[in-house]
Design an enzyme around this catalytic site. Sequence first.
Site, PDB file in Angstrom:
ATOM      1  N   ASP A  10       0.812  -1.215   0.000  1.00 47.18           N
ATOM      2  CA  ASP A  10       0.000   0.000   0.000  1.00 47.18           C
ATOM      3  C   ASP A  10       0.852   1.274   0.000  1.00 47.18           C
ATOM      4  O   ASP A  10       1.655   1.486   0.916  1.00 47.18           O
ATOM      5  CB  ASP A  10      -0.891   0.038   1.243  1.00 47.18           C
ATOM      6  N   ASN A  42      -4.052   4.241  -0.330  1.00 44.00           N
ATOM      7  CA  ASN A  42      -3.774   5.129   0.793  1.00 44.00           C
ATOM      8  C   ASN A  42      -2.936   6.352   0.413  1.00 44.00           C
ATOM      9  O   ASN A  42      -2.410   7.031   1.299  1.00 44.00           O
ATOM     10  CB  ASN A  42      -3.047   4.372   1.909  1.00 44.00           C
ATOM     11  N   HIS A  69     -10.324   1.234   1.551  1.00 44.10           N
ATOM     12  CA  HIS A  69     -10.409   2.679   1.323  1.00 44.10           C
ATOM     13  C   HIS A  69     -10.695   3.011  -0.141  1.00 44.10           C
ATOM     14  O   HIS A  69     -10.418   4.129  -0.582  1.00 44.10           O
ATOM     15  CB  HIS A  69      -9.113   3.361   1.767  1.00 44.10           C
ATOM     16  N   HIS A 180       0.092  -3.154   6.277  1.00 40.69           N
ATOM     17  CA  HIS A 180       1.234  -2.245   6.096  1.00 40.69           C
ATOM     18  C   HIS A 180       2.527  -2.726   6.764  1.00 40.69           C
ATOM     19  O   HIS A 180       3.494  -1.975   6.817  1.00 40.69           O
ATOM     20  CB  HIS A 180       0.916  -0.836   6.624  1.00 40.69           C
TER      21      HIS A 180
END
Length: 260
Positions: A10, A42, A69, A180
């Site tokens: 990400d 992100n 997201h 992450h």
Amino acid sequence: MEYKVLALGDVASETGLQLLEKKLRSFKKEHHIAFTVVNGENISGSGLTRAQAESLFAAGADVITLGNHTFGKPQIASYLDEERYILRPANFTGRAPGHGLQRIDCGAFTVDVLVLIGRCDLDFNAENPFTTADKLLKARADDKPTFTLVEFHAGATSEKLALAYYLDGCVSALWGTHTHVPTADMQVFPQGTGYVTDLGMTGPDRSVLGIRPEQSVEFFLGGLPGRYQAADGPCTAQGCVFTLSSDTGLCTAVERITIK
């Protein structure tokens, strides 16, 4: 023949995107990368804009993937219907704009990229990722690509690992995103599927998942969460290179990489 596929975790900030704009193409050339997938959800902290997506493609991404997201920037919705190579989770509701599975013809080979979202700790009313994968892969059983890549955007390591065992031998590679944090369990499963639980992140080195450490600490102390603030300082891109054989459509090696 063997081909190398690069998957990057990400992109957690604009500075992470800037790192890829400077470094990605030279890395791909040096390491003979044939195909590149980058999670871009992100870059804005939460969400992706059209301009950021275009910059990521220009930097060297062949496919951009999204997760929980996806609609952090609502204006991306119409663009997802237009742009074939930005993929949101395929097991989102059928009313969601965009695509979750796409075939790309790279000349020497074809590749299907499938994105799924997990259901453990990610409450998005998504369909079952296991049965969704079954349905979509079986629908293409008579027209298989050279390679099939799966990104599983999920929080639970058990859910990621279970899906990899479930799809072992049916897909070329499966990697996890969302947390992450890079994991060290790169492996080729018994039936030939390459796997890693999480690619990691592309963003600031000194951060908490890309966010300013002070902001994250304040949140855990009970302060108001506020808007995400990307950390400052140098960035690193984390991910893996999967070596795939066109003779079998499966994986022969997985290697963790960083780009600084």
